[in-house]
Design an enzyme around this catalytic site. Sequence first.
Site, short mmCIF file in Angstrom:
data_model
loop_
_atom_site.label_atom_id
_atom_site.label_comp_id
_atom_site.label_asym_id
_atom_site.label_seq_id
_atom_site.Cartn_x
_atom_site.Cartn_y
_atom_site.Cartn_z
CG HIS A 170 -1.54 3.82 4.62
ND1 HIS A 170 -2.69 3.23 5.08
CD2 HIS A 170 -0.81 2.82 4.04
CE1 HIS A 170 -2.68 1.94 4.78
NE2 HIS A 170 -1.55 1.65 4.16
CB SER A 203 -0.93 0.02 1.22
OG SER A 203 -0.18 0.03 2.42
CG ASP A 242 -4.81 5.27 6.75
OD1 ASP A 242 -3.61 5.19 7.07
OD2 ASP A 242 -5.32 4.56 5.85
#
Length: 350
Positions: free
Chosen positions: A328, A35, A325
């Site tokens: 991240h 990610s 978040d």
Amino acid sequence: MAYLHVSWLLILVHILILVAKSKAKVPAIIVFGDSSVDAGNNNQIQTIARSNFDPYGRDFPGGRPTGRFSNGRIPPDFISEAFGLKPVIPAYLDPMYNISDFATGVCFASAGTGYDDATSDVLGVIPLWREVELYKDYQKTLKDYVGEGKANEILSEALYLISMGTNDFLENYYTLPNRQSQFTIKQYEDFLIILARNFIQELYELGARKMSLTGVPPMGCLPLERTTNIMDNHGCVDRYNNLAMEFNGKLKGLVAMLNKELPGLELVFADAFNIFMQIITRPSTYGFEVVEVGCCGTGTFEMSYLCDPQSPCTCRDANKYVFWDAFHPSEKTSQIISHYLFKMFLAKFL
Ligand SMILES: *[C@@H]1O[C@H](CO)[C@@H](O)[C@H](O)[C@H]1NC(C)=O
């Protein structure tokens, strides 16, 4: 007469410089990993590890949630732009794009994946071997599109960005019993190093030459890890940060070894740990106001579907937050890190 000669000589020198420049230029950015670099491949598979909904992407061009785990762009986008290529690297599985876009940059990364196939199994995302299969498919499509010779030139001159490892430790090893019963943590690190070596060697055999390997970030300072660090007053989890430094050290050793073993390989270890740690320890120096929690929701645990578009807690200005978040970085953090990596490690490919 002499004057004429000098001007011809100058023209020749100019031509030589142009040839040298065009040869050194990176024609495409090709991305593998998790990610930290996924541009939206997970939108096209069955998994809960996704982010193609609000408030993700609210600062992306057009305010569009793309599947990037960010309020805006992510490092491959900034690095591509720094090389004079397009400002956004598309996901290979995204039906909005085709080979005319992928010819100058393409992303095979999948949020939730890792070096270890057991890690991609946890959330049913794309394992690393499958990222390589997609890349082989891309090679074929590219050859059909620009011809074999030109395609081989693009594939060998392209810069390959590789970024993963965090999920192997946090989502897999420290969360599930399987790998812990098989390996001590040091043995697991060494296991991952072997997988990383096999992966890089495979890319090399497929024609890749210029590669950038990024290690793991200060994992202990991710808001989610702070949240569970109750004993230590929600400080960074030192154990995870030390593990990150140790694992990065092993990756660095691998990079040195592979550069010796594989002729023509230019593999750099683009170490983001220190710059990330600097941002975390001295956030105000970089214009940030909040580092302990993410912008989305309460910032303590929300990511993916838990990052609720209706949450009244979500911050107004993500540029003031180191983290978007609970897991991240914000777009601004990604931008600072990317520019640093470009200047320190990647500009030599220009
Ligand atoms: C790619 O998409 C563009 C616009 O969507 C279209 O004009 C073009 O023909 C497509 N190219 C290929 C090779 O499919």
